[in-house]
Each structure stands twice: as structure tokens, then as C-alpha cells.
Write a protein that holds these residues in place. Structure first.
Motif, short mmCIF file in Angstrom:
data_model
loop_
_atom_site.label_atom_id
_atom_site.label_comp_id
_atom_site.label_asym_id
_atom_site.label_seq_id
_atom_site.Cartn_x
_atom_site.Cartn_y
_atom_site.Cartn_z
N SER A 164 0.81 -1.21 0.00
CA SER A 164 0.00 0.00 0.00
C SER A 164 0.85 1.27 0.00
CB SER A 164 -0.95 0.00 1.21
OG SER A 164 -0.26 -0.32 2.40
N GLU A 197 0.75 -0.90 -13.67
CA GLU A 197 0.57 -1.22 -12.25
C GLU A 197 -0.87 -1.56 -11.92
OE1 GLU A 197 1.01 2.09 -9.43
OE2 GLU A 197 1.19 3.43 -11.14
N VAL A 218 -6.94 5.77 -4.48
CA VAL A 218 -6.32 4.78 -5.37
C VAL A 218 -7.19 3.53 -5.43
CG1 VAL A 218 -4.24 3.46 -5.89
CG2 VAL A 218 -4.06 5.68 -4.74
N TYR A 219 -7.52 3.11 -6.65
CA TYR A 219 -8.34 1.93 -6.86
C TYR A 219 -7.59 0.90 -7.69
CZ TYR A 219 -12.30 5.00 -5.63
OH TYR A 219 -13.17 5.88 -5.00
N PRO A 220 -7.59 -0.38 -7.30
CA PRO A 220 -7.07 -1.43 -8.19
C PRO A 220 -8.05 -1.67 -9.32
CG PRO A 220 -8.03 -2.42 -6.22
CD PRO A 220 -8.10 -0.93 -6.03
N TYR A 273 -5.76 6.27 -10.21
CA TYR A 273 -5.58 7.35 -9.24
C TYR A 273 -6.64 8.42 -9.51
CZ TYR A 273 -0.91 5.34 -8.47
OH TYR A 273 0.15 4.49 -8.20
N ARG A 288 -3.57 0.24 -11.63
CA ARG A 288 -4.13 1.13 -10.61
C ARG A 288 -4.74 2.36 -11.27
NH1 ARG A 288 1.02 1.00 -7.09
NH2 ARG A 288 0.62 -0.59 -5.52
N GLY A 320 -7.08 -6.38 -10.81
CA GLY A 320 -5.64 -6.56 -10.75
C GLY A 320 -5.16 -7.55 -11.78
#
Length: 326
Positions: free
Chosen positions: A86, A104, A119-121, A108, A106, A203
Motif C-alpha cells: 500500500s 501497475e 487509489v483503486y485497483p 488514481y 491502478r 488486478g
């Protein structure tokens, strides 16, 4: 995953929402990019799958696997200590609206008028013709209870596995688009940021080109985004920063494969001119950089040279003590 099983999981799995809050960080100064802190988690005796642990901490599955190589994603060993990745470096671009870094996995989000980033996966486009493209665009439409209209390519691909998709899948709990979607104005508007009816696939490279979020994450994002919000999609497996205290960091992710035969752990990484210049700083330990590039942990690693103790100048022994988990 077999395409038939994947389709069934999309249509019929229930939307179990684990609401453990959101991954929200205070923004550092514009001269800093390091946010968050890594955590440790001890796998309990009931041995939950890695996806459940990742969901609890708002992490993507690949991020957990990068940080914890060799872990069994289905039945992690009870008592083992996992790293929860994290801590991260903000992408080196404008802190405005939504930034998505494909490498990555992710997203933002920089809420307007605030001093924070959320931040979200995410899940992104599959290898091949379903890649999610790099772009700078904006949100053109907010869609509640979206329907799903499979493209001709998607219909053809499923037909090859004996699955005949409907022309339009109606809105509702069985819709793989989930309950909320943001349409992007890029190209013909075929790319969306949307939810899902299953918690699997965040992910991972698993979509037909869209950006997928977990259901609870998508709901929060949907009600925070105005039409016209800027969206930038980049693909940068290497991030780097010199922090205000003189610390140098790099964060290395596995690059996105371009062929089925690619191994992202050993694929060559392309160094930008800016990154090459960054690595020329005298304070940076080149050997530690090489180790970090090879490891690809997906976490920021401090790469400053270690100041040797005059009583023990055995550099090799000191390097062995350096942990890249930070």
C-alpha cells in the motif's frame, strides 16, 4: 481461465461487496511522489484466498503476487506473513482528474478542490486485440444500470467456444458491466470505466479493453466524478522519484506482455531518457538498482548508497541486508 467458465462466472456469480473503506492518501508536495506505507498481514487459520485478502486491503491480485512471489493464491499457508503493498509513487504526470497506469493496474483519482488522492485497483484489457489504449480524454457520460452490448469481435470470440451471446444483456445483477459506468469520449466512446457482477478479475488483464473496478469502488467513484473529468491512461512499469529528504526511490512493475510467450518477470524494460538521467545521480547505488529492476516487486525501493561504517567496510555484506520491501 477457460472462456466458458469465465463467462459463467461473469453472468451468474453474486456481487459480494466487501466495504472496508477506501484507499485514500493525503497528497504530498509537488516535489514529492511517495505516498502510503506497506503493511504486514498474517494469514489466519481459515486460509482465505489471496483475492479475498487483496479485496480487504483495496489491492489488486497481481499487486499482491508481485509483492509476495511464490504464494499460493488459492490456499495461502496459515501463519505466513504477507506484504500488503500500500505504499507507492504517484505517476509523474498532472495531478488532475483520473490517472490510470496500465502497468501497475491502478487508477488514481484526484478529487477537485481536495488535497487527497484515492487509489483503486483495476482490471484492464486482455493481451492482443483487447488491449486498453494509452490516451488523454475525458468522461463524456455517467451511466447508471448500464446494459452490455457485446462487440462483433467479442461475439465471435465467445462463439468459437460454443457460447452464443445475446445481442444486448439487460441491466441488473447478472450484467458483467455492473451497476455503474463512466463512458470515455476517446475514439467512438467504446471504452468505459465500469463495475462488475463478480469480485474476480481486479488486478488482472481480463477485460475487452475497458477499465474494471470492484462494485463498491465503482459506486464510490461514480458519485464523485462530474462529466468532463480529465482521464489520462499511461503505461509506465518504472516510476521513480527524488524525495525532499534526499532519498531516491524506484518502483518497478512487471511490464505488460505483448505475446503469449512473454514472461513479464524477465522481459526487458525500456528506460526513458529521463530515467537514464535520474540513474546518473552520484547518490544512487547502481547494484541495488539492478536488483530492484530484476525483482520487480511493484513497491517503492529506496536506492541511495549506504554510508559505510569505517569499522566494517565490507560492502557486499551490507548490500545483503538491504530489503527491497521497504
Amino acid at each position: 481461465m477457460n472462456m466458458v467458465l469465465f463467462f459463467i462466472s461473469l453472468l451468474f456469480s453474486s456481487s459480494i461487496i466487501f466495504n472496508f473503506g477506501i484507499a485514500e492518501y493525503s497528497l504530498p508536495s509537488t516535489k514529492s511522489r511517495l505516498i502510503g506505507k506497506n503493511k504486514q498481514y498474517v494469514v489466519p487459520n481459515d486460509r482465505p484466498p489471496l483475492e479475498e485478502i487483496a479485496r480487504k486491503f483495496k489491492i489488486g491480485l497481481l499487486g499482491m503476487l508481485e509483492a509476495n512471489p511464490g504464494i499460493d493464491p488459492y490456499l495461502p499457508k496459515a501463519g505466513i506473513k504477507l506484504i500488503i503493498p500500500s505504499q507507492m509513487l504517484l505517476p509523474a504526470t498532472k495531478r488532475n482528474g483520473i490517472i490510470i497506469n496500465l502497468a501497475e493496474l491502478r487508477l488514481y483519482f484526484f478529487p477537485k478542490g481536495s488535497n487527497k488522492v484515492i487509489v483503486y485497483p483495476i482490471g484492464i484489457g486482455q493481451l492482443g486485440t483487447n488491449n486498453t489504449p494509452i490516451m488523454i480524454t475525458n468522461v463524456s457520460q455517467l451511466i447508471k444500470n448500464p446494459t452490455w452490448t457485446p462487440t462483433s469481435n467479442i461475439r465471435k470470440r465467445y462463439a468459437e467456444d460454443g457460447i452464443i451471446l445475446p445481442q444486448v444483456l439487460p441491466a441488473g445483477p447478472d450484467n458483467p458491466m455492473g451497476l455503474y459506468a463512466l463512458r470515455l469520449s476517446y475514439d467512438q466512446g467504446q471504452y468505459l470505466i465500469h463495475g462488475t457482477n463478480t469480485n474476480f478479475g481486479i488486478g488482472l488483464r481480463i477485460t475487452a479493453g475497458c477499465i474494471r473496478l470492484r462494485p463498491d469502488d465503482m459506486e464510490k467513484l461514480f458519485y464523485s466524478i462530474p462529466i468532463g473529468t480529465r482521464v489520462q491512461i499511461i503505461n509506465e512499469p518504472i516510476k521513480y522519484s527524488k524525495e525532499q529528504d534526499g532519498s531516491y526511490y524506484i518502483e518497478v512493475h512487471q511490464p505488460l506482455s505483448t505475446r503469449e510467450s512473454d514472461d513479464p518477470q524477465i522481459m526487458p524494460l525500456i528506460y526513458s531518457k529521463e530515467f537514464k538521467k535520474f540513474l546518473q545521480q552520484a547518490e544512487i547505488d547502481k547494484e541495488l538498482v539492478d536488483k530492484t529492476i530484476a525483482r520487480r516487486s511493484g513497491m517503492p525501493v529506496k536506492i541511495n548508497k549506504i554510508k559505510l561504517n569505517p569499522k566494517n567496510n565490507n560492502r557486499k555484506n551490507i548490500i545483503k541486508k538491504v530489503t527491497i520491501y521497504n
